[in-house]
Design a protein around this motif. Structure first.
Motif, PDB file in Angstrom:
ATOM      1  N   VAL A 184       4.768   3.764  12.579  1.00  0.00           N
ATOM      2  CA  VAL A 184       3.320   3.515  12.604  1.00  0.00           C
ATOM      3  C   VAL A 184       2.857   3.356  11.166  1.00  0.00           C
ATOM      4  O   VAL A 184       2.633   4.332  10.454  1.00  0.00           O
ATOM      5  CB  VAL A 184       2.548   4.672  13.278  1.00  0.00           C
ATOM      6  N   ASN A 185       2.776   2.126  10.704  1.00  0.00           N
ATOM      7  CA  ASN A 185       2.351   1.912   9.319  1.00  0.00           C
ATOM      8  C   ASN A 185       1.447   0.691   9.241  1.00  0.00           C
ATOM      9  O   ASN A 185       1.516  -0.208  10.076  1.00  0.00           O
ATOM     10  CB  ASN A 185       3.572   1.771   8.410  1.00  0.00           C
ATOM     11  N   VAL A 186       0.598   0.706   8.253  1.00  0.00           N
ATOM     12  CA  VAL A 186      -0.395  -0.362   8.097  1.00  0.00           C
ATOM     13  C   VAL A 186      -0.428  -0.771   6.630  1.00  0.00           C
ATOM     14  O   VAL A 186      -0.418   0.088   5.747  1.00  0.00           O
ATOM     15  CB  VAL A 186      -1.815   0.143   8.484  1.00  0.00           C
ATOM     16  N   ASP A 187      -0.455  -2.077   6.366  1.00  0.00           N
ATOM     17  CA  ASP A 187      -0.602  -2.547   4.990  1.00  0.00           C
ATOM     18  C   ASP A 187      -2.078  -2.604   4.628  1.00  0.00           C
ATOM     19  O   ASP A 187      -2.867  -3.215   5.347  1.00  0.00           O
ATOM     20  CB  ASP A 187       0.016  -3.947   4.848  1.00  0.00           C
ATOM     21  N   ILE A 188      -2.418  -1.972   3.542  1.00  0.00           N
ATOM     22  CA  ILE A 188      -3.818  -1.912   3.116  1.00  0.00           C
ATOM     23  C   ILE A 188      -3.969  -2.703   1.822  1.00  0.00           C
ATOM     24  O   ILE A 188      -3.223  -2.517   0.874  1.00  0.00           O
ATOM     25  CB  ILE A 188      -4.262  -0.453   2.867  1.00  0.00           C
ATOM     26  N   GLN A 189      -4.990  -3.577   1.825  1.00  0.00           N
ATOM     27  CA  GLN A 189      -5.207  -4.473   0.694  1.00  0.00           C
ATOM     28  C   GLN A 189      -6.276  -3.939  -0.260  1.00  0.00           C
ATOM     29  O   GLN A 189      -7.287  -3.377   0.186  1.00  0.00           O
ATOM     30  CB  GLN A 189      -5.637  -5.837   1.252  1.00  0.00           C
ATOM     31  N   PHE A 190      -6.051  -4.132  -1.552  1.00  0.00           N
ATOM     32  CA  PHE A 190      -7.058  -3.803  -2.564  1.00  0.00           C
ATOM     33  C   PHE A 190      -7.209  -4.965  -3.542  1.00  0.00           C
ATOM     34  O   PHE A 190      -6.277  -5.749  -3.710  1.00  0.00           O
ATOM     35  CB  PHE A 190      -6.641  -2.583  -3.381  1.00  0.00           C
ATOM     36  N   PHE A 191      -8.351  -4.997  -4.200  1.00  0.00           N
ATOM     37  CA  PHE A 191      -8.627  -6.008  -5.245  1.00  0.00           C
ATOM     38  C   PHE A 191      -8.597  -7.427  -4.653  1.00  0.00           C
ATOM     39  O   PHE A 191      -8.937  -7.601  -3.494  1.00  0.00           O
ATOM     40  CB  PHE A 191      -7.637  -5.860  -6.421  1.00  0.00           C
ATOM     41  N   GLY A 192      -8.192  -8.424  -5.460  1.00  0.00           N
ATOM     42  CA  GLY A 192      -8.145  -9.797  -4.988  1.00  0.00           C
ATOM     43  C   GLY A 192      -9.513 -10.467  -5.039  1.00  0.00           C
ATOM     44  O   GLY A 192     -10.410 -10.032  -5.764  1.00  0.00           O
ATOM     45  N   HIS A 193      -9.639 -11.540  -4.258  1.00  0.00           N
ATOM     46  CA  HIS A 193     -10.884 -12.320  -4.266  1.00  0.00           C
ATOM     47  C   HIS A 193     -11.140 -12.905  -2.884  1.00  0.00           C
ATOM     48  O   HIS A 193     -10.272 -12.878  -2.017  1.00  0.00           O
ATOM     49  CB  HIS A 193     -10.767 -13.449  -5.308  1.00  0.00           C
ATOM     50  N   VAL A 194     -12.354 -13.463  -2.718  1.00  0.00           N
ATOM     51  CA  VAL A 194     -12.739 -14.015  -1.418  1.00  0.00           C
ATOM     52  C   VAL A 194     -12.853 -15.527  -1.532  1.00  0.00           C
ATOM     53  O   VAL A 194     -13.486 -16.046  -2.448  1.00  0.00           O
ATOM     54  CB  VAL A 194     -14.094 -13.442  -0.954  1.00  0.00           C
ATOM     55  N   VAL A 214      -0.877  -1.668  -0.384  1.00  0.00           N
ATOM     56  CA  VAL A 214      -0.284  -0.326  -0.325  1.00  0.00           C
ATOM     57  C   VAL A 214      -0.070  -0.009   1.150  1.00  0.00           C
ATOM     58  O   VAL A 214      -0.903  -0.342   1.993  1.00  0.00           O
ATOM     59  CB  VAL A 214      -1.212   0.730  -0.962  1.00  0.00           C
ATOM     60  N   GLN A 215       1.069   0.632   1.433  1.00  0.00           N
ATOM     61  CA  GLN A 215       1.352   0.917   2.839  1.00  0.00           C
ATOM     62  C   GLN A 215       0.860   2.311   3.238  1.00  0.00           C
ATOM     63  O   GLN A 215       1.044   3.287   2.498  1.00  0.00           O
ATOM     64  CB  GLN A 215       2.850   0.815   3.090  1.00  0.00           C
ATOM     65  N   ALA A 216       0.241   2.376   4.422  1.00  0.00           N
ATOM     66  CA  ALA A 216      -0.171   3.665   4.999  1.00  0.00           C
ATOM     67  C   ALA A 216       0.833   4.039   6.086  1.00  0.00           C
ATOM     68  O   ALA A 216       1.107   3.241   6.980  1.00  0.00           O
ATOM     69  CB  ALA A 216      -1.567   3.555   5.596  1.00  0.00           C
ATOM     70  N   VAL A 217       1.378   5.247   5.990  1.00  0.00           N
ATOM     71  CA  VAL A 217       2.321   5.733   7.008  1.00  0.00           C
ATOM     72  C   VAL A 217       1.689   6.925   7.722  1.00  0.00           C
ATOM     73  O   VAL A 217       1.127   7.815   7.081  1.00  0.00           O
ATOM     74  CB  VAL A 217       3.655   6.175   6.358  1.00  0.00           C
ATOM     75  N   ALA A 218       1.789   6.930   9.045  1.00  0.00           N
ATOM     76  CA  ALA A 218       1.154   7.991   9.832  1.00  0.00           C
ATOM     77  C   ALA A 218       2.026   9.244   9.889  1.00  0.00           C
ATOM     78  O   ALA A 218       3.245   9.163  10.061  1.00  0.00           O
ATOM     79  CB  ALA A 218       0.872   7.487  11.242  1.00  0.00           C
ATOM     80  N   TYR A 219       1.386  10.384   9.735  1.00  0.00           N
ATOM     81  CA  TYR A 219       2.012  11.684  10.012  1.00  0.00           C
ATOM     82  C   TYR A 219       1.139  12.366  11.057  1.00  0.00           C
ATOM     83  O   TYR A 219      -0.067  12.526  10.845  1.00  0.00           O
ATOM     84  CB  TYR A 219       2.067  12.545   8.741  1.00  0.00           C
ATOM     85  N   ASP A 220       1.736  12.756  12.174  1.00  0.00           N
ATOM     86  CA  ASP A 220       0.943  13.328  13.269  1.00  0.00           C
ATOM     87  C   ASP A 220       1.110  14.839  13.353  1.00  0.00           C
ATOM     88  O   ASP A 220       2.212  15.366  13.201  1.00  0.00           O
ATOM     89  CB  ASP A 220       1.362  12.689  14.590  1.00  0.00           C
ATOM     90  N   VAL A 221       0.005  15.504  13.605  1.00  0.00           N
ATOM     91  CA  VAL A 221       0.003  16.964  13.734  1.00  0.00           C
ATOM     92  C   VAL A 221      -0.551  17.310  15.114  1.00  0.00           C
ATOM     93  O   VAL A 221      -1.662  16.880  15.461  1.00  0.00           O
ATOM     94  CB  VAL A 221      -0.896  17.607  12.644  1.00  0.00           C
ATOM     95  N   PRO A 222       0.207  18.051  15.931  1.00  0.00           N
ATOM     96  CA  PRO A 222      -0.308  18.401  17.255  1.00  0.00           C
ATOM     97  C   PRO A 222      -1.403  19.464  17.172  1.00  0.00           C
ATOM     98  O   PRO A 222      -1.283  20.417  16.394  1.00  0.00           O
ATOM     99  CB  PRO A 222       0.925  18.952  17.980  1.00  0.00           C
TER     100      PRO A 222
END
Ligand code: 26Q
Length: 823
Positions: A184-194, A214-222
């Motif tokens: 479960v990971n998501v690529d997160i974008q920063f900076f750049g232009h439109v 930058v990649q976000a990786v999930a850590y789950d806590v019950p």
């Protein structure tokens, strides 16, 4: 009651022991011969964790299958404390574990103590989030928490020569309660232009390009509920470089150093919790943290929604997102961006969905705590988001212009963009405009935000958008776990442990107040809790305190508005008064222990001076032979959730003495009263509602009212400002050097004498000292005192976080619990 799945790993002592041995020998690869308390903790946790996993999977399956509306609680802080004791209690097998551990040669309390606190929060706001998770699961709400997996939680506080020193809190060595989800990971974008381009339908679309990922990786806590198989999920995001472990291009080009540096830069995002409490500081990394966490969470929520194949307009019927303060406000902008840029919805349709999805909880009126970000910084880091913020503001201001023609100043006042020298994005205003409900956390606070900082918005949206949900605390941790003997005694009078699920049942205690034996047992438990704290004080500070003294406690973050300085000035006054007495008279005085605890933000110089003064006073008073047991002054190092569990049950009186109108709610006030302590406090935050519930004879209120604060401050600045004469004597004594180099404390005195006494320390000093006199007198009548304590506990039912969650569920989220099938 419901039955747990029979495939569960253990159900009795023998089964439990088998599981512990198995984990020691296989998972931990150790032999039972050298199984120490740490290993026993680890194996016990793993055994309970295995049990939770089954319930956790089933809960998630049930929630998906039933396709009900879910709540998402977005908080940058979850101040969880320890998990094992809570897991054992909630699963209902603590006695089994106790007996099993005993047979293996361990005491359960010692095993529980091995766990490191999960301290991913600063104070009240973070602990509230943790109580809410406990209630959401216990009440069977389909709910997820979303936060950041900081490598370093709130720093560990050491006191060296009377000064606070911060030490990093590296807590992830061994954490059996988290499950990495590398898939479960998501690529997160920063900076750049439109870039604006035209798509196939001839529509202009904005494309956000370039920058870094930058990649976000999930850590789950019950999150187990109490006495229910419902086990919810807390998902914490961790950052890493998106290319995986190394950027292979750079690596192959021989640029090993810079590929490692890139990786470290990415990991920095979730490296550390910002240690400020009620103070905003515009650091770029903090904004990066906020967007990283918000974007990953929304991606996850949207992905889950899309699996249901529903139409977008049904989004708010499936999803409620609560913003814990303004820290996640970018979620509003991010959802709007996803809907218009990625999913191709029209602005108005998208905005409708957004505003119906979000709710915003405000936790402060302090101007220095209101989040603002420089427009330039947002532009640089999130160029597309800044455009959307400007569009949100434009449409909003156009409506205002229509509704309030010719009121230019209104437009200036409510604009999401503050047109100052350095233009700022006002996050609270953005949160209000993008939510369907805004709530404060206690009645007075909710009234204050409507009449002060958000006044114009009440005019604009009408009063119904603004509501109050008074805070609460979970009685499972804050009564049953922290004070098991009191909980047992209460159970014996209230028909068993049902009160842990319906706290209003505490009212049955009132029938027993006349019962002498009951009052004796009650007093005995309080005494035992004081003995336990006295032992902790001895171990931690070397100071011996007499448990028969009145224990007077103030533990919370150190902040001028919370007025620990008023407390310590009061202690000095008491000391001077005792010193001035003849020995015969002195002997008649009530012995008292003044206990302080709490962390100062590392950059908050004045708060650190307050800690220093408390320690300096303790160093003098505690060794003064004229005084002996009559007064001890203790500063407890490194106040945290686990220490609070020892401290809260041990108070006779606790202090909640903020300048009226500054403490949004306070929650430790509730913890202390629920544990049979009385409180001294100002008419502020939840103190007011506590008074209404328990009765004004059972609380020691003092000081000026919120409505008078403004005038008093004005008078200090523009009129003549005379300092209370007793307080003046305290200052003179400090300046004589009685407590060490007077220069060290000059700023604290100056704040009152020369700089307008913003927190009204002098104005409230006399009333504060008089009220302490009253406390002493009341305490002398132990029978009456105990009756007050029992009455108060009996009337505390309102302050359970279960009641809060039900109010949020009905008034803000429109979600219902998902009943658990019984088999
Ligand atoms: C903001 C921007 C940048 C860095 C840090 C922050 C920041 C971090 C934490 C701002 C505020 C906080 C925490 C605030 C907090 O704990 N508030 C308390 O919330 C409790 C729960 O509602 C209330 O009971 C307290 O009265 C309130 O002070």
């Amino acid at each position: 009651a419901w039955q747990r799945n029979q495939v569960a790993n253990f159900a009795n002592k023998d089964g439990f022991e088998r599981e512990v041995v198995r984990h020691v020998e296989t998972t931990l690869a150790r032999s039972m011969f050298n199984c120490d308390e740490v290993a026993a903790y680890s194996a016990t946790s793993l055994a309970f964790r295995d049990r939770l996993i089954t319930d956790w999977n089933k809960t998630q399956q049930r929630q998906t299958f039933r396709d009900t509306k879910r709540v998402y609680y977005l908080s940058l802080e979850f101040l969880m404390g320890r998990a094992l004791d809570n897991a054992m209690l909630n699963v209902g097998l603590k006695d089994v574990a106790k007996d099993g551990l005993n047979e293996l040669g361990f005491r359960i309390e010692d095993v529980i103590k091995q766990e490191h606190d999960a301290a991913l929060g600063n104070g009240g706001l973070g602990r509230l989030a943790a109580c809410f998770l406990d209630s959401l699961a216990s009440l069977n709400y389909p709910a997820w928490g979303y936060g950041l997996r900081y490598r370093y939680g709130i720093f560990k506080q050491e006191i060296i020569d009377g000064y606070q020193v911060e030490v990093p809190d590296y807590w992830l060595d061994f954490n059996p309660w988290e499950f990495p989800r590398h898939d479960v990971n998501v690529d997160i974008q920063f900076f750049g232009h439109v870039n604006k381009t035209t798509n196939a339908d001839g529509k202009t679309v904005s494309v956000w390009e370039g920058g870094e990922i930058v990649q976000a990786v999930a850590y789950d806590v019950p999150i187990p509920g109490y006495d229910t198989p419902t086990t919810n999920n807390l998902r914490l995001w961790s950052s890493k470089a998106s290319g995986g472990e190394f950027d292979f291009q750079k690596f192959n080009n021989g640029d090993y150093e810079s590929s490692v540096a890139d990786q470290q830069r990415a990991e920095t995002i979730s490296a550390v919790l910002y240690p400020n409490d009620n103070l905003e500081r515009g650091k770029e990394l903090r904004l990066k943290q906020q967007y990283f966490w918000v974007a990953a969470s929304l991606y996850d929520i949207v992905r889950r929604f899309k699996k249901s194949k529903r139409a977008w307009r049904e989004f708010p019927e499936q999803v409620a997102i609560q913003l814990n303060d303004t820290h996640p406000t970018l979620a509003i902008v991010e959802l709007q961006r996803i809907l218009i840029d990625v999913e191709g919805l029209e602005w108005d349709a998208a905005w409708d969905i957004v505003t119906n999805t979000f709710g915003y909880t405000n936790h402060t009126v302090l101007p220095e705590a209101l989040e603002k970000w420089p427009v330039g910084l947002v532009q640089h880091l999130l160029p597309r988001h800044l455009q959307i913020i400007y569009d949100i503001n434009l449409y909003f201001l156009q409506k205002i212009e229509k509704a309030f023609p010719n009121d230019r100043d209104m437009l200036r006042r409510v604009s999401i963009i503050e047109e100052s020298q350095i233009k700022m994005v006002r996050m609270a205003f953005l949160a209000i405009v993008g939510s369907h409900k805004v709530n404060g956390v206690a009645e007075l606070h909710s009234d204050l935000i409507k009449t002060t900082i958000f006044k114009d918005f009440v005019q604009i949206y009408g009063p119904d958008k603004f509501t109050n949900v008074t805070n609460g605390i979970t009685p499972r941790r804050w009564l049953h776990q922290a004070n098991p003997r009191l909980s047992e005694l209460i159970a014996s009078k209230c028909g068993g442990l049902e009160f842990l699920k319906d706290l209003t049942l505490l009212n049955k205690l009132e029938q027993h107040i006349g019962d002498k034996e009951f009052r004796r047992e009650w007093a005995e438990i309080k005494y035992a809790n004081k003995v336990r704290l006295a032992k902790h004080i001895k171990d931690a500070t070397g100071v011996t305190v007499n448990p028969a003294s009145l224990f007077d406690i103030q533990v919370k973050r150190i902040h001028e508005y919370k007025r620990q300085q008023l407390n310590i000035f009061g202690v000095i006054h008491r000391y001077l008064t005792l010193k001035a007495m003849k020995p015969e008279e002195r002997k008649k005085q009530l012995p008292r222990v003044s206990i302080f605890g709490g962390k100062a933000a590392p950059g908050y110089w004045m708060a650190k001076q307050i800690i220093h003064l408390i320690n300096a006073v303790g160093a003098v008073v505690n060794k003064d032979e004229d005084i002996g047991d009559l007064l001890k002054v203790i500063f407890l190092e490194d106040y945290n959730v686990s220490k609070a569990e020892i401290i809260c049950p041990a108070s006779d009186i606790s202090e909640h003495i903020s300048t009226a109108g500054t403490e949004a709610s306070g929650t430790s006030n509730m913890k202390f009263v629920l544990n049979g302590g009385l409180i001294i406090g100002t008419c502020d935050g939840a103190n007011i509602e506590i008074t209404r519930e328990i009765g004004e004879n059972n609380i020691f209120l003092f000081g000026n009212l919120a409505e008078d604060v403004e005038d008093l401050r004005h008078a200090h600045t523009y009129g003549s400002h005379t300092i209370d004469s007793d307080l003046d004597k305290v200052f003179d004594e400090i300046e004589k050097g009685t407590f060490g180099t007077p220069h060290d404390f000059g700023a604290m005195i100056g704040a009152v004498r020369n700089h307008g006494d913003y927190y009204l320390v002098s104005d409230d000093f006399h009333s504060y000292m008089e009220t302490h006199q009253l406390v002493d007198e009341s305490y002398r009548n132990q029978d009456e005192w105990i009756a007050k304590c029992i009455t108060s506990v009996a009337r505390m039912g309102f302050f359970t976080s279960d009641r809060c969650i039900n109010e949020y569920g009905e008034e803000i989220w429109n979600v219902e619990p998902l009943p658990v099938e019984r088999n």
